[in-house]
Design a protein around this motif. Structure first.
Motif, mmCIF file in Angstrom:
data_model
loop_
_atom_site.group_PDB
_atom_site.id
_atom_site.type_symbol
_atom_site.label_atom_id
_atom_site.label_comp_id
_atom_site.label_asym_id
_atom_site.label_seq_id
_atom_site.Cartn_x
_atom_site.Cartn_y
_atom_site.Cartn_z
ATOM 1 N N ASN A 22 0.648 -1.293 0.051
ATOM 2 C CA ASN A 22 -0.241 -0.149 0.876
ATOM 3 C C ASN A 22 0.768 1.187 -0.066
ATOM 4 O O ASN A 22 0.395 2.593 0.036
ATOM 5 C CB ASN A 22 -0.578 -0.320 1.058
ATOM 6 N N SER A 23 2.022 1.159 0.410
ATOM 7 C CA SER A 23 3.067 2.239 0.566
ATOM 8 C C SER A 23 4.415 1.144 0.652
ATOM 9 O O SER A 23 4.712 0.914 0.961
ATOM 10 C CB SER A 23 2.462 2.982 1.848
ATOM 11 N N LEU A 24 5.267 2.681 0.134
ATOM 12 C CA LEU A 24 6.960 1.921 0.261
ATOM 13 C C LEU A 24 7.384 3.241 0.765
ATOM 14 O O LEU A 24 7.463 4.259 0.892
ATOM 15 C CB LEU A 24 7.074 1.136 -0.501
ATOM 16 N N CYS A 25 8.258 2.987 2.693
ATOM 17 C CA CYS A 25 8.792 4.551 2.659
ATOM 18 C C CYS A 25 10.522 3.632 2.884
ATOM 19 O O CYS A 25 10.886 2.369 3.322
ATOM 20 C CB CYS A 25 9.256 4.301 4.153
ATOM 21 N N LEU A 26 11.429 3.788 1.978
ATOM 22 C CA LEU A 26 12.782 3.659 1.691
ATOM 23 C C LEU A 26 13.452 4.285 2.709
ATOM 24 O O LEU A 26 12.930 5.568 2.822
ATOM 25 C CB LEU A 26 13.386 3.955 0.120
ATOM 26 N N SER A 27 14.477 4.273 3.018
ATOM 27 C CA SER A 27 15.875 5.037 3.703
ATOM 28 C C SER A 27 17.152 4.500 3.363
ATOM 29 O O SER A 27 17.720 3.355 3.805
ATOM 30 C CB SER A 27 15.454 5.574 5.284
ATOM 31 N N ASN A 28 17.908 5.900 2.825
ATOM 32 C CA ASN A 28 19.241 5.761 2.150
ATOM 33 C C ASN A 28 19.531 4.013 2.860
ATOM 34 O O ASN A 28 20.978 3.813 2.464
ATOM 35 C CB ASN A 28 20.411 5.839 3.829
ATOM 36 N N GLY A 29 19.253 3.404 1.570
ATOM 37 C CA GLY A 29 19.509 2.008 0.890
ATOM 38 C C GLY A 29 20.818 2.463 -0.872
ATOM 39 O O GLY A 29 20.210 3.471 -1.223
ATOM 40 N N GLY A 30 21.847 1.400 -0.765
ATOM 41 C CA GLY A 30 22.164 1.552 -2.462
ATOM 42 C C GLY A 30 21.034 1.348 -3.493
ATOM 43 O O GLY A 30 21.138 0.702 -4.394
ATOM 44 N N ILE A 31 20.055 1.749 -3.309
ATOM 45 C CA ILE A 31 19.647 2.146 -4.551
ATOM 46 C C ILE A 31 19.716 2.195 -5.959
ATOM 47 O O ILE A 31 19.416 1.066 -6.503
ATOM 48 C CB ILE A 31 18.329 2.972 -4.694
ATOM 49 N N PHE A 32 21.089 3.226 -6.071
ATOM 50 C CA PHE A 32 21.044 3.403 -7.668
ATOM 51 C C PHE A 32 23.209 1.903 -7.618
ATOM 52 O O PHE A 32 23.842 3.269 -6.795
ATOM 53 C CB PHE A 32 21.389 4.208 -7.748
ATOM 54 N N PRO A 33 23.263 1.646 -8.197
ATOM 55 C CA PRO A 33 24.342 0.767 -7.809
ATOM 56 C C PRO A 33 25.471 1.984 -8.204
ATOM 57 O O PRO A 33 26.694 2.466 -7.962
ATOM 58 C CB PRO A 33 24.546 -0.453 -9.276
ATOM 59 N N GLU A 34 24.992 3.661 -9.761
ATOM 60 C CA GLU A 34 26.273 3.672 -10.004
ATOM 61 C C GLU A 34 26.283 5.480 -8.660
ATOM 62 O O GLU A 34 27.220 6.372 -8.903
ATOM 63 C CB GLU A 34 25.944 4.435 -11.121
ATOM 64 N N HIS A 36 25.940 4.079 -5.328
ATOM 65 C CA HIS A 36 26.720 3.480 -4.295
ATOM 66 C C HIS A 36 27.514 3.527 -4.154
ATOM 67 O O HIS A 36 28.282 2.361 -4.936
ATOM 68 C CB HIS A 36 25.551 2.060 -4.676
ATOM 69 N N TYR A 37 28.518 3.641 -2.917
ATOM 70 C CA TYR A 37 29.397 3.269 -2.848
ATOM 71 C C TYR A 37 30.450 2.970 -1.067
ATOM 72 O O TYR A 37 30.239 3.126 -0.202
ATOM 73 C CB TYR A 37 30.986 4.465 -2.152
ATOM 74 N N PRO A 38 29.941 0.945 -0.978
ATOM 75 C CA PRO A 38 30.466 0.404 -0.197
ATOM 76 C C PRO A 38 31.327 0.072 0.161
ATOM 77 O O PRO A 38 32.667 0.967 -0.408
ATOM 78 C CB PRO A 38 29.899 -0.973 -1.536
ATOM 79 N N ASP A 135 25.740 10.554 4.469
ATOM 80 C CA ASP A 135 25.752 9.176 4.168
ATOM 81 C C ASP A 135 27.424 9.193 3.631
ATOM 82 O O ASP A 135 26.594 9.063 2.331
ATOM 83 C CB ASP A 135 24.483 8.264 3.666
ATOM 84 N N PRO A 136 28.480 8.036 3.547
ATOM 85 C CA PRO A 136 28.746 7.762 2.701
ATOM 86 C C PRO A 136 28.793 7.395 1.658
ATOM 87 O O PRO A 136 29.624 7.172 0.529
ATOM 88 C CB PRO A 136 30.392 7.767 3.518
ATOM 89 N N VAL A 137 27.856 5.726 2.095
ATOM 90 C CA VAL A 137 27.160 5.448 1.175
ATOM 91 C C VAL A 137 26.906 5.365 0.242
ATOM 92 O O VAL A 137 27.404 4.643 -0.865
ATOM 93 C CB VAL A 137 26.998 3.774 2.518
ATOM 94 N N ASN A 138 26.035 6.288 0.592
ATOM 95 C CA ASN A 138 25.173 6.864 -0.729
ATOM 96 C C ASN A 138 24.891 8.320 -0.442
ATOM 97 O O ASN A 138 23.857 8.548 -0.252
ATOM 98 C CB ASN A 138 23.704 6.449 -0.425
ATOM 99 N N PRO A 139 26.106 8.789 -0.921
ATOM 100 C CA PRO A 139 26.435 10.489 -0.558
ATOM 101 C C PRO A 139 25.241 11.530 -1.025
ATOM 102 O O PRO A 139 25.176 11.634 -2.742
ATOM 103 C CB PRO A 139 27.777 10.570 -1.339
#
Length: 186
Positions: A22-34, A36-38, A135-139
């Motif tokens: 019904n809804s989706l709430c996201l936070s600071n995940g590496g959605i886009f590989p381009e 995303h800095y693991p 966030d350094p992973v998803n700057p």
């Protein structure tokens, strides 16, 4: 986020069985590989093999806490007890020995980018992003600019400038208020 993307894709393509999103709430995940800095440890462990299986056995509390400390903001660091709680959670049932398998999500995000980002960009499901800008992973601003460009139907909450990769832990009140605002908006 990875599981949520796949479920969203299945929901929107009538492949979910009896799952309804019904809804989706996201936070600071590496959605886009381009964008995303693991972290170094994630890069090493995501390539399953002999070396990563040996490294999972060598990781101890000191290495873990040093690595995870880097993705929290300088003013939002966990306490020593909280680091121990995280480490205990990872060690439960020898979870540390499968970290290389769990980190396959990084490779899967690259492999399924079109499917999962496509689901985000085309869904009619209400979406919201709660973001910690340090966030350094998803700057910031790179990640947010791409998110806003591609996921135009989503709303966005950017938390305090000191919040990093784990906004739900670093600013639980701000995170909760942002989430409540989102779910009360429809």
């Amino acid at each position: 986020d990875t599981v949520a993307f796949e479920l969203l894709y299945r929901n929107d393509h009538n492949r979910s069985g009896h799952i309804t999103i019904n809804s989706l709430c996201l936070s600071n995940g590496g959605i886009f590989p381009e964008t995303h800095y693991p972290r170094f440890g994630q890069k090493v462990l995501k390539d399953s093999g002999f070396i990563s299986s040996v490294l999972t056995r060598l990781i101890n509390f000191q290495l873990f806490s040093r690595g995870i400390r880097d993705v929290f903001g300088p003013y939002t660091q966990p306490t020593e007890a909280e680091f121990w709680d995280m480490w205990t959670g990872i060690r439960f049932n020898d979870g540390n020995l499968v970290m290389d398998s769990i980190l396959q999500y990084i490779n899967q995000r690259l492999k399924h980018r079109e499917r999962w980002v496509g689901a985000l960009t085309s869904t009619s499901t209400p979406l919201h992003m709660i973001y910690g800008p340090l966030d350094p992973v998803n700057p910031h601003p790179e990640f947010i600019q791409l998110y806003q460009k591609l996921v135009q139907r989503s709303t966005l909450s950017v938390l305090d400038e000191h919040v990093s990769h784990y906004p739900q832990l670093e600013d639980p009140t701000g995170f909760f208020n942002a989430y409540l605002s989102f779910i009360n908006s429809f």
